[in-house]
Design an enzyme around this catalytic site. Structure first.
Site, mmCIF file in Angstrom:
data_model
loop_
_atom_site.group_PDB
_atom_site.id
_atom_site.type_symbol
_atom_site.label_atom_id
_atom_site.label_comp_id
_atom_site.label_asym_id
_atom_site.label_seq_id
_atom_site.Cartn_x
_atom_site.Cartn_y
_atom_site.Cartn_z
ATOM 1 N N HIS A 73 50.819 36.620 43.491
ATOM 2 C CA HIS A 73 50.550 37.505 42.385
ATOM 3 C C HIS A 73 49.430 38.268 42.504
ATOM 4 C CE1 HIS A 73 47.072 38.318 39.529
ATOM 5 N NE2 HIS A 73 48.137 38.525 38.657
ATOM 6 N N GLU A 76 53.025 40.883 43.138
ATOM 7 C CA GLU A 76 53.667 41.145 41.942
ATOM 8 C C GLU A 76 53.351 42.405 41.734
ATOM 9 O OE1 GLU A 76 52.648 40.436 37.996
ATOM 10 O OE2 GLU A 76 52.095 38.508 38.938
ATOM 11 N N HIS A 77 51.732 42.757 41.724
ATOM 12 C CA HIS A 77 51.500 43.993 40.883
ATOM 13 C C HIS A 77 51.370 45.166 41.594
ATOM 14 C CE1 HIS A 77 47.712 42.790 38.022
ATOM 15 N NE2 HIS A 77 47.956 41.325 38.216
ATOM 16 N N GLU A 153 41.412 40.965 36.327
ATOM 17 C CA GLU A 153 42.404 39.995 34.950
ATOM 18 C C GLU A 153 41.584 38.979 35.684
ATOM 19 O OE1 GLU A 153 46.523 40.143 36.923
ATOM 20 O OE2 GLU A 153 47.174 38.047 36.152
#
Lengths: 463, 441
Positions: A73, A76-77, A153
């Protein structure tokens, strides 16, 4: 802003996926493979002049190892933070200038990137996506900021969300060896210790055309998509992909329980049973029967759980069931609910178990089964309304190793499930040996924090 | 049955879709307004029926009445005799749910602040469609509102209210509306006490007063003809009474700046900043829409996201939006950040808004905003669900029928000066209300 799938979302998404697609698979779906191994799936749908363009990498939290959970993840950022040609932020700015919307999401089984655009813009977004498949720049200063964003997040979606914490604890308890025990977003400590080098190593190892599937739906011509894909992705070299260790879960031999305490008003309980995953659409009839069982319990307004527990007996404020059979890893069948005032989580747990026992002993009625199947078939028509939803379905299935061409076939298999098959899986898979129970113990807020707060009489600073 | 379905769909999708969106509008004899878009690409039909029955119409002291009335519509149906002599038997909650499920119709809709009503998605084949429309018509007109289900639903409402009051995001939102709207109905909070006070006769009164033919707004899109749409609109409203005029809503009080800080054990502070700003029909709409794209609406490329997230890593999400309503709906900017950096993040938000009010956008930013909004317009109307939402708004707020046709041209006309002027009229730093939940202690 990054969409992400957690267990809950994934579970509901799944019951959608399995109830898939009578109408289109046979229609205008095209599949190709480029010479470098990249797969392309195109579904033409010319209702409106827009396109959903997605690139799915078959790499998710399932492929992570201890110490760097969350790296799929985080990468992904970082995919929005620049390439040899683009400065940080330029990717989204370019897509925005084309009138597009872009984002990405990471799941247990995959990481995917998408743009929604007017149809004439497809070539430009494809060029951008191909660029970051091969030319990502990992800037340490950008990483230092972005890892803070990811931690925010995590606070937003997990640490301050009681139910998300319950599911995190549930997974970590149900699985002791399989990587599904780890949260997709990663443990906070792993995020705090993650480095730009960790993220870049992930990129170098896994981001390659032979680990990617492009899905394009909307007002496109499949031949043109193919030639564009060849032009932009065709020359990207193949990588030798390492093989992730299977990390298979050892058998469970007894009930497991976990309790989460968090600020909340209402308690909550979820029961997770280990059940089969759909691997072979033709042979795995138990997976289809489990899907139908979930729908009998919670597939429509007056299905068994809401009807009996919420409406009639009023022991729950909500009650549900879900099953995710399309998955690279193992599957859980979930029963959950919020107890009503005067009911404990233990009592609600017993009522949820009793509903399964009722199916196991008495079976389901033909009328219920018919109603469930009617919903499944109609949902195939309703889902055609969204090309984005169609691209999501195709990608999700492909990542789990189930061909999206089998969408029609799955519906046929679901329609063929008999009451006896539903009863049989209810008997077979819901023993304590395979069960994990997670519950939320609500912690009341300190007095004065919230309830019936008076409006501010005098404007100005308070507290 | 499966195979037949497939063939029909293939034939229909060969034709294809909307070049321009043609909205047909007419008014029934009973005053109901109809907005219809024909779309034959999928054999389905979406309908919404809405009334001036939102939470702003809650009786004094009984906040929650509008929402409960709406959610109780399908808890039971009275037996009724139609003008033609046909009788309809009473139905209970389970029978209603099963009846929808048997034809795979999906009931939606719900209560908002201005509007409330019912939405329906059904297959457009005549048998399913007729049955779904008939049930929906009965739900709108003849709900029995059984007392025992009211007690159950009140208990569930109270449980979820109490739950919301433990969540920092809900606490912040409630505090924001109270602070921004004060004693105006937009600022009224539904509480445990107000829900406890609601009786069955409150629901019946509210229903009789607000679910009326002459204020019904019906939006429809799908695979039917205009004549069929007309028949359906009549079916949906012919059982409804004519309503007496409703009282005018009170004016909004002048906006005053205010700040509220609420303690909470969460790890992140939730920050909201804004004020009442934009009513439907306001001529500043396009200047504010384009301006806010630049300030806080444009996702990854907005100023707020750049300043808060991209430059400083302070938050996962930072945004602002205008929520146009019958009366001035709010402009709201928001973010969540680790609680020890709440003051820093709030300062960044305030400075970003202040700089925008002072200097307006650059020409480069304006071009980027236009490119995105105009280039992406097709994405706003590329499925039935989105089109239904659009025409329901156009209908309810009596917006021009060419609103969507002229949308891109109106965006293209907006200048830097227009944006500065419009923001200057609607926003001022000293009028902003600020809510911080779970900030530094």
């Amino acid at each position: 802003m990054k969409l992400r799938n957690r267990l809950l979302v994934l579970a509901s998404f799944l019951s959608i996926i399995t109830a898939t697609a009578h109408v289109y698979a046979a229609a205008a779906t095209h599949e190709f493979r480029l010479n470098n191994g990249m797969r392309i799936i195109v579904q033409e749908d010319k209702r409106a002049p827009t396109v959903a363009h997605m690139v799915w990498y078959r790499i998710g939290s399932i492929d992570e190892v201890s110490g760097t959970t969350g790296v799929a993840h985080v990468l992904e950022h970082m995919m929005f933070k620049g390439t040899a040609k683009l400065k940080p932020g330029d990717f989204s700015a370019r897509v925005a200038a084309l009138g597009g919307r872009d984002n990405a999401f990471t799941g247990k089984d995959y990481t995917a990137y998408y743009q929604q655009i007017e149809k004439s813009r497809l070539e430009e977004v494809m060029a951008l996506e191909a660029d970051r498949m091969q030319n990502l720049r990992m800037d340490k200063a950008e990483f230092a900021k972005e890892i803070q964003v990811v931690m925010e997040e995590r606070r937003l979606r997990t640490d301050d969300q009681p139910l998300a914490k319950v599911y995190e604890a549930l997974n970590a308890t149900a699985y002791v060896a399989h990587p599904y025990r780890n949260p997709i977003i990663g443990w906070m400590d792993d995020l705090q210790n993650m480095t730009a080098a960790d993220a870049f190593a992930w990129y170098e190892r896994w981001y390659a055309p032979n680990n990617a599937t492009m899905v394009v739906t909307g007002d496109v011509d499949a031949k043109r998509v193919r030639s564009l894909a060849e032009k932009y992705f065709g020359k990207i070299p193949t990588k030798t992909l390492p093989k992730s260790k299977p990390q298979n879960e050892p058998p469970q031999n007894g009930i497991k329980r976990v309790i989460v305490k968090a600020p909340a008003e209402n308690a909550y309980v979820v029961l997770a049973y280990k059940v089969p995953t759909l691997r072979d659409v033709e042979k795995d009839d138990e997976a289809h029967a489990l899907d139908v069982l979930a729908a009998v319990l919670d597939g429509y307004d007056n299905a068994r759980l809401p009807a009996s527990l919420v409406r009639t007996e009023r022991v729950a404020n909500s009650a549900g069931a879900s099953y995710n059979g399309i998955s690279r890893g193992p599957s859980l069948f979930l029963l959950d609910g919020v107890p009503a005032e005067g009911t404990t989580t233990e009592e609600l747990e017993q009522r949820l178990r009793a509903e399964i026992a009722r199916v196991a002993s008495d079976g389901v009625s033909a009328a219920e089964l018919k109603r469930v199947k009617t919903q499944m078939i109609a949902s195939q028509i309703y889902k055609r309304d969204s090309i984005f939803g169609q691209a999501m379905e195709i990608g999700g299935m492909e990542m789990a190793g189930i061909s999206s061409r089998l969408r029609d076939r799955i519906i046929e298999k679901l329609a063929a499930v008999t009451p006896e098959q539903v009863q049989a899986v209810a008997k077979k898979y819901f023993s304590d040996e395979q069960l994990t129970v997670a519950s939320l113990v609500p912690l009341p807020l300190a007095a004065g924090a919230a309830e019936d707060r008076k409006p501010a009489a005098v404007p100005g600073l308070r507290h | 049955m499966l195979k037949k379905c497939l063939i029909v769909i293939l034939l229909l999708s060969a034709g294809t879709a909307q070049a321009a969106l043609k909205i047909e509008h007419w008014t029934l004899d009973n005053g109901a307004r109809v907005y219809f878009v024909k779309n034959q690409t999928i054999p389905m039909l979406d309908i919404s029926v809405e009334f001036d029955a939102g939470a702003k119409r809650d009786p004094a002291g009984k906040a929650g009445t509008a929402a409960l009335t709406n959610s109780m519509l399908a808890r039971g149906l009275q037996a009724s005799r139609l003008p033609g002599g046909e009788t309809e038997p009473a139905m209970n909650e389970a029978q209603i749910s099963d009846a929808f499920a048997d034809i795979a119709a999906q009931r939606g809709g719900g209560p908002g602040t201005d509007r409330a009503g019912v939405a329906l998605r059904t297959l457009s084949s005549p048998n399913e469609r007729d049955e779904a429309v008939k049930l929906t018509a009965r739900i709108l007109a003849h709900p029995s509102m059984p007392e025992e289900f009211l007690q159950r639903d009140k208990a569930r409402t109270i449980a979820s209210l109490r739950e919301a009051l433990t969540k920092p995001e809900s606490i912040a939102s409630k505090a924001f509306w109270q602070l921004a709207y004060g004693s105006h109905p937009y600022g009224t909070e539904t509480t445990v006490v107000s829900v406890e006070s609601i009786t069955r006769s409150d629901l019946l009164d509210f229903h009789a007063r607000h679910y009326v033919a002459n204020r019904a707004v019906i939006a429809m899109i799908g695979d039917i003809t205009k004549e069929e749409a007309h028949t359906i609109a009549r079916q949906l409203t012919s059982r409804l009474p004519q309503g007496k005029p409703l009282a005018a809503m009170p004016d909004l009080a002048p906006t005053r700046g205010a700040e509220e800080r609420i303690a909470h054990p969460a790890s992140q502070a939730h920050i909201l900043v804004g004020l009442p700003a934009l009513a439907r029909g306001d001529t500043d709409f396009f200047a504010l829409t384009v301006g806010n794209y630049i300030l806080g609406g444009g996702g990854f490329v907005s100023r707020l996201t750049k300043e808060v997230r991209e430059k400083r890593g302070l938050a996962y999400s930072a945004y602002s939006y205008f929520n146009p309503m019958e009366q001035a709906g709010p402009y709201q900017a928001g973010l969540q950040t680790r609680k020890d950096q709440a003051s820093e993040a709030l300062k960044v938000v305030r400075e970003t808004i202040a700089a925008f009010l002072r200097d307006g956008p650059t020409e480069v930013e304006l071009k980027a905003a236009r490119d995105n909004l105009i280039g992406g317009f097709a994405l706003r109307i590329d499925n039935n669900r989105k089109i239904l939402d659009n025409i329901a708004v156009i209908g309810y707020y009596r917006m021009p029928l060419d609103y969507l046709d002229t949308w891109t041209a109106n965006v293209a006309k907006v200048s830097v000066a227009d944006i500065r002027a419009a923001f200057g009229r609607k926003l001022a730093m000293d009028k902003l209300v600020t809510v911080v939940v779970a900030g530094e202690n």
